[in-house]
Every structure is written in C-alpha cells, then in structure tokens.
Motif scaffolding. Sequence first.
Motif, PDB file in Angstrom:
ATOM      1  N   ASP A  61      22.882  38.494  42.649  1.00 34.41           N
ATOM      2  CA  ASP A  61      24.005  37.222  42.811  1.00 34.41           C
ATOM      3  C   ASP A  61      24.251  36.799  41.365  1.00 34.41           C
ATOM      4  O   ASP A  61      25.415  36.287  41.134  1.00 34.41           O
ATOM      5  N   ASP A  62      23.325  36.350  40.356  1.00 31.75           N
ATOM      6  CA  ASP A  62      23.773  36.036  39.154  1.00 31.75           C
ATOM      7  C   ASP A  62      24.670  36.991  38.314  1.00 31.75           C
ATOM      8  O   ASP A  62      25.623  36.613  37.864  1.00 31.75           O
ATOM      9  N   ASN A  63      24.263  38.146  38.388  1.00 30.81           N
ATOM     10  CA  ASN A  63      25.198  39.483  37.721  1.00 30.81           C
ATOM     11  C   ASN A  63      26.648  39.325  38.436  1.00 30.81           C
ATOM     12  O   ASN A  63      27.532  39.394  37.756  1.00 30.81           O
ATOM     13  N   LYS A  64      26.349  39.211  39.858  1.00 24.07           N
ATOM     14  CA  LYS A  64      27.760  39.311  40.412  1.00 24.07           C
ATOM     15  C   LYS A  64      28.640  38.126  39.984  1.00 24.07           C
ATOM     16  O   LYS A  64      29.955  38.126  39.576  1.00 24.07           O
ATOM     17  N   LYS A  65      28.065  36.825  39.744  1.00 24.42           N
ATOM     18  CA  LYS A  65      28.709  35.798  39.290  1.00 24.42           C
ATOM     19  C   LYS A  65      29.258  36.152  37.815  1.00 24.42           C
ATOM     20  O   LYS A  65      30.609  35.601  37.337  1.00 24.42           O
ATOM     21  N   ASP A  66      28.498  36.316  37.018  1.00 26.56           N
ATOM     22  CA  ASP A  66      28.722  36.768  35.505  1.00 26.56           C
ATOM     23  C   ASP A  66      29.877  37.864  35.319  1.00 26.56           C
ATOM     24  O   ASP A  66      30.892  37.510  34.613  1.00 26.56           O
ATOM     25  N   MET A  67      29.826  38.773  36.411  1.00 26.05           N
ATOM     26  CA  MET A  67      30.903  39.951  36.447  1.00 26.05           C
ATOM     27  C   MET A  67      32.411  39.284  36.737  1.00 26.05           C
ATOM     28  O   MET A  67      33.364  39.575  36.061  1.00 26.05           O
ATOM     29  N   ASN A  68      32.341  38.352  37.851  1.00 24.43           N
ATOM     30  CA  ASN A  68      33.722  37.776  38.110  1.00 24.43           C
ATOM     31  C   ASN A  68      34.059  36.864  37.103  1.00 24.43           C
ATOM     32  O   ASN A  68      35.336  36.707  36.837  1.00 24.43           O
ATOM     33  N   LYS A  69      33.170  36.182  36.178  1.00 27.03           N
ATOM     34  CA  LYS A  69      33.373  35.026  35.180  1.00 27.03           C
ATOM     35  C   LYS A  69      34.102  36.055  33.919  1.00 27.03           C
ATOM     36  O   LYS A  69      35.177  35.661  33.405  1.00 27.03           O
ATOM     37  N   ALA A  70      33.501  37.313  33.718  1.00 23.85           N
ATOM     38  CA  ALA A  70      33.830  37.981  32.983  1.00 23.85           C
ATOM     39  C   ALA A  70      35.221  38.496  33.043  1.00 23.85           C
ATOM     40  O   ALA A  70      36.010  38.775  32.112  1.00 23.85           O
ATOM     41  N   ALA A  71      35.571  39.067  34.273  1.00 23.96           N
ATOM     42  CA  ALA A  71      36.812  39.488  34.662  1.00 23.96           C
ATOM     43  C   ALA A  71      38.004  38.438  34.420  1.00 23.96           C
ATOM     44  O   ALA A  71      39.116  38.612  33.946  1.00 23.96           O
ATOM     45  N   ASP A  72      37.530  37.021  34.737  1.00 24.57           N
ATOM     46  CA  ASP A  72      38.520  36.288  34.493  1.00 24.57           C
ATOM     47  C   ASP A  72      38.689  35.883  32.904  1.00 24.57           C
ATOM     48  O   ASP A  72      39.881  35.562  32.674  1.00 24.57           O
ATOM     49  N   ASP A  73      37.588  35.851  32.132  1.00 26.60           N
ATOM     50  CA  ASP A  73      37.813  35.781  30.718  1.00 26.60           C
ATOM     51  C   ASP A  73      38.496  36.684  30.166  1.00 26.60           C
ATOM     52  O   ASP A  73      39.278  36.687  29.395  1.00 26.60           O
ATOM     53  N   ILE A  74      38.490  37.820  30.505  1.00 25.12           N
ATOM     54  CA  ILE A  74      39.159  39.036  30.047  1.00 25.12           C
ATOM     55  C   ILE A  74      40.626  38.878  30.427  1.00 25.12           C
ATOM     56  O   ILE A  74      41.624  39.173  29.612  1.00 25.12           O
ATOM     57  N   LYS A  75      41.103  38.469  31.531  1.00 25.29           N
ATOM     58  CA  LYS A  75      42.255  38.303  31.880  1.00 25.29           C
ATOM     59  C   LYS A  75      43.089  37.167  31.199  1.00 25.29           C
ATOM     60  O   LYS A  75      43.798  37.293  30.649  1.00 25.29           O
ATOM     61  N   ASN A  76      42.100  36.157  30.914  1.00 21.20           N
ATOM     62  CA  ASN A  76      42.625  34.932  30.247  1.00 21.20           C
ATOM     63  C   ASN A  76      42.964  35.293  28.781  1.00 21.20           C
ATOM     64  O   ASN A  76      43.853  34.809  28.008  1.00 21.20           O
ATOM     65  N   THR A  77      41.954  36.216  28.239  1.00 17.16           N
ATOM     66  CA  THR A  77      42.007  36.389  26.854  1.00 17.16           C
ATOM     67  C   THR A  77      43.355  37.457  26.612  1.00 17.16           C
ATOM     68  O   THR A  77      44.130  37.201  25.547  1.00 17.16           O
ATOM     69  N   GLN A  78      43.571  38.067  27.735  1.00 13.51           N
ATOM     70  CA  GLN A  78      44.650  39.115  27.626  1.00 13.51           C
ATOM     71  C   GLN A  78      45.853  38.050  27.544  1.00 13.51           C
ATOM     72  O   GLN A  78      46.948  38.470  27.139  1.00 13.51           O
ATOM     73  N   ASN A  79      46.068  37.257  28.342  1.00 19.64           N
ATOM     74  CA  ASN A  79      47.123  36.458  28.372  1.00 19.64           C
ATOM     75  C   ASN A  79      47.526  35.551  27.111  1.00 19.64           C
ATOM     76  O   ASN A  79      48.525  35.608  26.726  1.00 19.64           O
ATOM     77  N   ARG A  80      46.395  35.131  26.618  1.00 24.01           N
ATOM     78  CA  ARG A  80      46.807  34.475  25.086  1.00 24.01           C
ATOM     79  C   ARG A  80      46.969  35.766  24.205  1.00 24.01           C
ATOM     80  O   ARG A  80      47.898  35.246  23.220  1.00 24.01           O
ATOM     81  N   LEU A  81      46.579  36.830  24.391  1.00 26.83           N
ATOM     82  CA  LEU A  81      46.806  37.971  23.095  1.00 26.83           C
ATOM     83  C   LEU A  81      48.367  38.310  23.442  1.00 26.83           C
ATOM     84  O   LEU A  81      49.212  38.603  22.475  1.00 26.83           O
ATOM     85  N   ASP A  82      48.995  38.352  24.966  1.00 23.06           N
ATOM     86  CA  ASP A  82      50.090  38.549  25.012  1.00 23.06           C
ATOM     87  C   ASP A  82      50.992  37.491  24.370  1.00 23.06           C
ATOM     88  O   ASP A  82      52.179  37.452  23.885  1.00 23.06           O
ATOM     89  N   ALA A  83      50.534  36.176  24.871  1.00 26.52           N
ATOM     90  CA  ALA A  83      51.468  34.985  24.107  1.00 26.52           C
ATOM     91  C   ALA A  83      51.571  34.896  22.612  1.00 26.52           C
ATOM     92  O   ALA A  83      52.290  34.839  21.958  1.00 26.52           O
TER      93      ALA A  83
END
Length: 347
Positions: free
Chosen positions: A63-85
């Motif tokens: 359960d904890d790992n699943k939450k961490d993976m979902n958070k990591a996916a969101d962080d990677i997406k946000n970081t990519q958006n920042r990099l694109d900007a």
Amino acid sequence: MKIKALSILMVLTLILTFNSDVFAATSNDASNQLKQVQDNKNQLQQVVQTLDAQVTAVLKKVDDNKKDMNKAADDIKNTQNRLDATNKKLSTEQIMLNKRMKAMYTDGNSSYLEVLLGSHNLSDFISKMDITAKIIQYDNNIISNVKQQQTVITLQKKNLEVANANLQSLKSDNESSLAKLSSDVSEEKNLLSKATDKEKQLIEAQRQKELAQAAAAKKAQDVATQNAKIAAENTALLAAPSSPSSIAPSAPGSSSTVYTMTATSYSDPGYTSSNKLTHRDPNGYSTIAVDPTIIPLGTKVYVSGYGYAIAEDTGSAIIGNIIDVYLPTDAEASAWGRRTVTVTILK
C-alpha cells in the motif's frame, strides 16, 4: 433351573466384562489420537496466525509502495512540465537577444564594437560602452540563470526516475513476498481444514463409542437384576447377540464458490498492486481490491450490484471477507457506501 440361570448370569457377566475392557482400551487409543490431532490443529492455527500477520505487514508495504509510485509519477510529470517551461523560457530569451542584435544591424551597426567605434567623442564612447556592457551582462545573466535552472531541473528529473526505478524494484519484491505468503497461507489453511475435519470425526466416533459403552453397561445392569425365573428369556437373549446402534456420519460439507462479503469503494486512480492502472469497465472487468489470502490476485469474479471484476489490487485495510470496488468518481464512491454483497468466483 437355578443352576441354569446362575450359569447364564456368569456367562453374561464375563462377556460384558470383556467388552468393557475392550471399550476402555479402544477409548484410550481414540483419546490419544484425538489429542494428537488437536495438538497438530493448535500448531497449524499458530502458523496461520503468524502468516496472516506477515501478510498484513506486506500488504501495508504494498500500500505504501503504491502511494509512493503514484506520487513519483506525479513528481516526474510536474518536473517535466517545469523543464519544458524552462526550455521555452531559454528559447524566448535567445529570440529576444537575436532581435536586439537584428535591430543593431538594421540601424547600420554590425556589432557592439562598431557601436562603440561610432561614438562622437569620449563621453559618448564611455556612455555607449557602459550601456553595451550592461546589455551584454543582462543577456548573459538571463541566459546563464535559465541554463542553470535547466541543469538543476534535468538533474531532479533523473533523480526522480532513479527513485521510481527503485520503487518498481521494491514493488516486485513485495509482490513476490505476497505471492509466497499467500501460497503458504492457503496451504496451511488447507491442512488446518483437514485437521478440523479429522477432529470432528474423532469426536463423533468417541461419542458413538461412549453411547455404545453406556448401552452395554445398562444392559449388564438389567441382566444382573433379572430373576432366575426368566432364565429362558435370558437364554434367548444370549442366543441373539446385540450390536450397538450406529448413526450414519453426517455428509461432509461441500466447498462453495460464492462468498458473502462487505464491499467498500474507492475512487483514487493510479497503479494497483498488480502494476496495472485502475479501471471501471461496465461491459468488461473492473478493478477491485481483495485480501489475496481469501481471493488470489488475478481471480475473475462477479459482484452483486457491481458487475464483473478482476482482483488486481490490495489495501492494508482490506483484510478478511472485505472487498474494495473501484469507481471512477467521488460521487459514485460516496453513493456506493458500505454494503453486503455476494462474490461469485468465476471458473
């Protein structure tokens, strides 16, 4: 007549005494066997409890790992958006620099040096030099800062991707542990079920023997009190040996593929414990979370009031006869609430 009656009573007494000894010996053997079965059953129960606790701990990790993976996916997406900007900002600054350079060419100047050389006097030269230096410094500072941001964000993205890879590896380890524990629990519960059935059989057999022994004792008491005058009846009784009544064993219970369970709901999208994304497909199989010791992951089922589903997810709170059905919106999940359903295992 009296001698004949006395002889009959002696023979009956010997027979009943012999039977009593046999009953006692048989009863002791049965008691020892029952004790062994019950001791084995207690040991199996302790093993199952230990394994259940381990399964609960692994489910918490999943359960904890699943939450961490979902958070990591969101962080990677946000970081990519920042990099694109940042890349876009760098491109904009370079375009502005090119426009300033083009403006200088349009005015007849081909470089910053020619601007300085075109000064009318020393004061004009110093003023243009100061302005040119500030423009160059301004451009360099902007481009340098943007490039620095680009480097930092790129490094952050790489670190996040490494962390996500580690989470994926941890997820695989947790899934392997969960699968092994689930198999062990299933095997131990099967042994426990057999031990329980054996215990019931032995208890019932012992009860029947005790009933037979009690019946034999009562018969001995009746015979001992009979009068010698009914010697002929005793003779007839002796000639027709009695056998203890038997009770047909109860039919063993048959396993069922239908469970009555409590069903809750959740609407958070993301990765499941089976490394798949949650989905609701009214025309196919939707995602549900289960206790894998009750319903193994990958099992296809039919849930009353919900439809066809597949056990793809787990949760630290989904223990025992509980399932958690996935619904795509908070409103649907709230409307579902908590209810009792029947879960049919599909072959």
